[in-house]
Design a protein around this motif. Structure first.
Motif, PDB file in Angstrom:
ATOM      1  N   PRO A  57       0.837  -1.212   0.000  1.00  0.00           N
ATOM      2  CA  PRO A  57       0.000   0.000   0.000  1.00  0.00           C
ATOM      3  C   PRO A  57       0.869   1.259   0.000  1.00  0.00           C
ATOM      4  O   PRO A  57       2.048   1.203   0.373  1.00  0.00           O
ATOM      5  N   PRO A  58       0.299   2.400  -0.397  1.00  0.00           N
ATOM      6  CA  PRO A  58       1.068   3.652  -0.366  1.00  0.00           C
ATOM      7  C   PRO A  58       1.544   3.930   1.065  1.00  0.00           C
ATOM      8  O   PRO A  58       0.827   3.637   2.013  1.00  0.00           O
ATOM      9  N   GLY A  59       2.745   4.460   1.177  1.00  0.00           N
ATOM     10  CA  GLY A  59       3.287   4.760   2.509  1.00  0.00           C
ATOM     11  C   GLY A  59       4.190   3.662   3.029  1.00  0.00           C
ATOM     12  O   GLY A  59       4.933   3.864   3.993  1.00  0.00           O
ATOM     13  N   ALA A  60       4.152   2.480   2.387  1.00  0.00           N
ATOM     14  CA  ALA A  60       5.023   1.385   2.840  1.00  0.00           C
ATOM     15  C   ALA A  60       6.463   1.693   2.426  1.00  0.00           C
ATOM     16  O   ALA A  60       6.699   2.258   1.357  1.00  0.00           O
ATOM     17  N   LEU A  61       7.388   1.325   3.310  1.00  0.00           N
ATOM     18  CA  LEU A  61       8.812   1.527   3.008  1.00  0.00           C
ATOM     19  C   LEU A  61       9.380   0.180   2.596  1.00  0.00           C
ATOM     20  O   LEU A  61       9.251  -0.795   3.341  1.00  0.00           O
ATOM     21  N   VAL A  62       9.977   0.116   1.397  1.00  0.00           N
ATOM     22  CA  VAL A  62      10.477  -1.188   0.935  1.00  0.00           C
ATOM     23  C   VAL A  62      11.897  -1.030   0.405  1.00  0.00           C
ATOM     24  O   VAL A  62      12.251  -0.001  -0.166  1.00  0.00           O
ATOM     25  N   ALA A  63      12.721  -2.053   0.642  1.00  0.00           N
ATOM     26  CA  ALA A  63      14.123  -1.975   0.217  1.00  0.00           C
ATOM     27  C   ALA A  63      14.646  -3.363  -0.140  1.00  0.00           C
ATOM     28  O   ALA A  63      14.087  -4.385   0.259  1.00  0.00           O
ATOM     29  N   ARG A  64      15.725  -3.354  -0.928  1.00  0.00           N
ATOM     30  CA  ARG A  64      16.455  -4.609  -1.132  1.00  0.00           C
ATOM     31  C   ARG A  64      17.446  -4.701   0.019  1.00  0.00           C
ATOM     32  O   ARG A  64      18.304  -3.825   0.167  1.00  0.00           O
ATOM     33  N   TYR A  65      17.329  -5.723   0.809  1.00  0.00           N
ATOM     34  CA  TYR A  65      18.127  -5.773   2.034  1.00  0.00           C
ATOM     35  C   TYR A  65      19.486  -6.409   1.812  1.00  0.00           C
ATOM     36  O   TYR A  65      20.458  -6.097   2.478  1.00  0.00           O
ATOM     37  N   GLY A  66      19.548  -7.325   0.881  1.00  0.00           N
ATOM     38  CA  GLY A  66      20.820  -7.986   0.574  1.00  0.00           C
ATOM     39  C   GLY A  66      20.636  -8.630  -0.776  1.00  0.00           C
ATOM     40  O   GLY A  66      19.778  -8.214  -1.538  1.00  0.00           O
ATOM     41  N   GLY A  67      21.414  -9.663  -1.100  1.00  0.00           N
ATOM     42  CA  GLY A  67      21.342 -10.337  -2.396  1.00  0.00           C
ATOM     43  C   GLY A  67      19.930 -10.633  -2.852  1.00  0.00           C
ATOM     44  O   GLY A  67      19.340  -9.926  -3.658  1.00  0.00           O
ATOM     45  N   GLU A  68      19.316 -11.715  -2.284  1.00  0.00           N
ATOM     46  CA  GLU A  68      17.949 -12.080  -2.708  1.00  0.00           C
ATOM     47  C   GLU A  68      16.990 -11.880  -1.547  1.00  0.00           C
ATOM     48  O   GLU A  68      15.991 -12.556  -1.405  1.00  0.00           O
ATOM     49  N   GLU A  69      17.328 -10.887  -0.725  1.00  0.00           N
ATOM     50  CA  GLU A  69      16.500 -10.565   0.441  1.00  0.00           C
ATOM     51  C   GLU A  69      15.906  -9.169   0.311  1.00  0.00           C
ATOM     52  O   GLU A  69      16.599  -8.227  -0.089  1.00  0.00           O
ATOM     53  N   PHE A  70      14.633  -9.055   0.694  1.00  0.00           N
ATOM     54  CA  PHE A  70      13.957  -7.754   0.664  1.00  0.00           C
ATOM     55  C   PHE A  70      13.339  -7.500   2.023  1.00  0.00           C
ATOM     56  O   PHE A  70      13.125  -8.438   2.801  1.00  0.00           O
ATOM     57  N   VAL A  71      13.054  -6.239   2.279  1.00  0.00           N
ATOM     58  CA  VAL A  71      12.457  -5.899   3.562  1.00  0.00           C
ATOM     59  C   VAL A  71      11.411  -4.809   3.340  1.00  0.00           C
ATOM     60  O   VAL A  71      11.556  -3.989   2.434  1.00  0.00           O
TER      61      VAL A  71
END
Ligand SMILES: Nc1nc2c(ncn2[C@@H]2O[C@H](COP(=O)(O)OP(=O)(O)OP(=O)(O)O)[C@@H](O)[C@H]2O)c(=O)[nH]1
Length: 385
Positions: free
Chosen positions: A290-304
């Motif tokens: 949803p809008p407002g969510a913070l998302v990132a690539r945390y490492g190789g094949e990991e996301f957060v």
């Protein structure tokens, strides 16, 4: 030569130096740019080139036939304003077409004809000042209008450049305004000196800051984004999460994603196919939150991701949807279609929770998801301070 003339000459000489500096820096800038920004830098370079030529002419005009001075000076000043306008158009990706050049040529011809007409028939100096001032003010106002029209894309540099254009509008009108109140040659010289100094220095600063702030933005974007996926990177995510948890209202849900058996994907389909799969999963995650969510690539094949203000059932709803969409993905690669799944660890976080503790909670849940056979979402207990 009177002391006043000497000071006027010194001021014009100053402007010539400023124009040369402008040419030098804008030439350097144009060499390091590409596409529409290179075109803009080239037009801005030409703007200072013509401005410097006009100032040089002003300096030597006493030795030239007056008709020649009128033609050249007006032609150069109007061309300068057009170069600035074309620079603004190019900066905002509006192509400069043949019709623009034609309008410029017609405008220059009309202005020069009008100037010669009023000089030869009426010897009217003030009318010429009005015509020149209004024409240039209109062109500088168009520069400002281009910025205003694209104000939603304007950063600090564009705003400063727009302000520079507005200063030029006002500066262009100073001589005619003063002449309408007190038509004295000395006052005209003073007003021209003010106009030229304002235009020259302010515009040079504003145009250079356009490129400077653009570079700063570019480096900033690179420093917070992951190159492969375009998502935020780990450092930026941690900073933002820390701000949200420790200094902000601080509640929400933290989720860690890990693509399952990714080593096998690389081994079977190759590293490039693996990269493609990472990009596709990143896109699915980003588009499904949803809008407002913070998302990132945390490492190789990991996301957060962090869902501010969400409670566990709501976050579970979004994350289940993502898990399902990823497992439905078929990433087409030269060596065949790649199917991937993802395991997700979810943790509800309460205000004031340290970042490290929130991560430990989500990581424990992810570990459980892997142990439960992967392609699973596991929610850990709520953590708080
Ligand atoms: N192609 C590609 N591979 C990556 C990237 N980042 C990490 N990897 C690979 O991902 C693999 C991760 O392997 P593991 O950590 O052993 O885990 P896994 O094979 O996914 O197994 P589980 O996590 O236990 O399901 C490693 O082989 C990394 O080289 C990337 O950006 N591109």
């Amino acid at each position: 030569m009177t002391a006043f003339d000497a000071v006027t000459l010194a001021s014009i000489f100053n402007n010539i130096i400023c124009s040369l500096i402008g040419c030098f820096f804008l030439f350097q800038v144009s060499r390091n740019q590409s596409g529409h920004k290179k075109k803009a830098a080239t037009y801005f370079f030409l703007c200072f080139f013509f401005l410097g030529s006009a100032f040089t002419l002003m300096m030597i005009r006493v030795w030239l036939p007056i008709v020649f001075s009128i033609i050249m000076a007006n032609g150069l000043y109007v061309t300068t304003a057009y170069m600035m306008f074309f620079g603004f158009l190019s900066w905002f990706r509006i192509p400069v077409r043949g019709i623009h050049i034609l309008i410029m040529m017609i405008n220059i011809t009309v202005i020069i004809t009008a100037m010669l007409f009023f000089y030869l028939h009426y010897r009217s100096f003030i009318t010429r000042v009005y015509i020149g001032g209004i024409n240039n003010a209109t062109l500088f106002f168009l520069c400002f209008a281009v910025c205003w029209r694209h104000r939603s894309q304007c950063g600090k540099g564009e705003k400063l450049a727009g302000a520079g254009a507005l200063v030029c509008v006002l500066a262009s009108l100073i001589p005619s305004s003063l002449m309408s109140v007190r038509p004295e040659p000395a006052l005209f010289q003073v007003s021209m000196t003010i106009t030229q100094n304002l235009g020259c220095y302010f515009v040079l600063g504003a145009l250079l800051s356009l490129f400077l702030f653009d570079q700063i933005d570019w480096h900033y974007r690179r420093s917070v984004r992951d190159e492969l996926t375009g998502l935020y990177n780990r450092r930026y995510f941690n900073e933002q999460l820390d701000r949200l948890l420790v200094r902000g209202s601080g509640k929400g849900c933290l989720a860690l994603f890990d693509i399952d058996h990714f080593k096998k994907v690389n081994d079977t389909f190759g590293h490039d196919a693996g990269d493609l799969a990472v990009q596709r999963v990143a896109r699915e995650i980003q588009e499904s939150l949803p809008p407002g969510a913070l998302v990132a690539r945390y490492g190789g094949e990991e996301f957060v991701c962090f869902l501010p203000e969400s409670d566990e059932p709501l976050a579970r709803h979004f994350l289940e949807h993502i898990r399902q969409k990823v497992s439905d993905l078929a990433v087409e690669t030269p060596r065949g279609s790649v199917a991937v799944t993802t395991s997700i660890g979810l943790c509800q976080v309460l205000p004031g929770t340290p970042v490290a503790q929130a991560f430990k909670c989500a990581d424990d849940a992810l570990y459980q998801a892997k142990r439960a056979g992967r392609n699973t979402l596991v929610s850990s207990v709520t953590v708080s301070r």
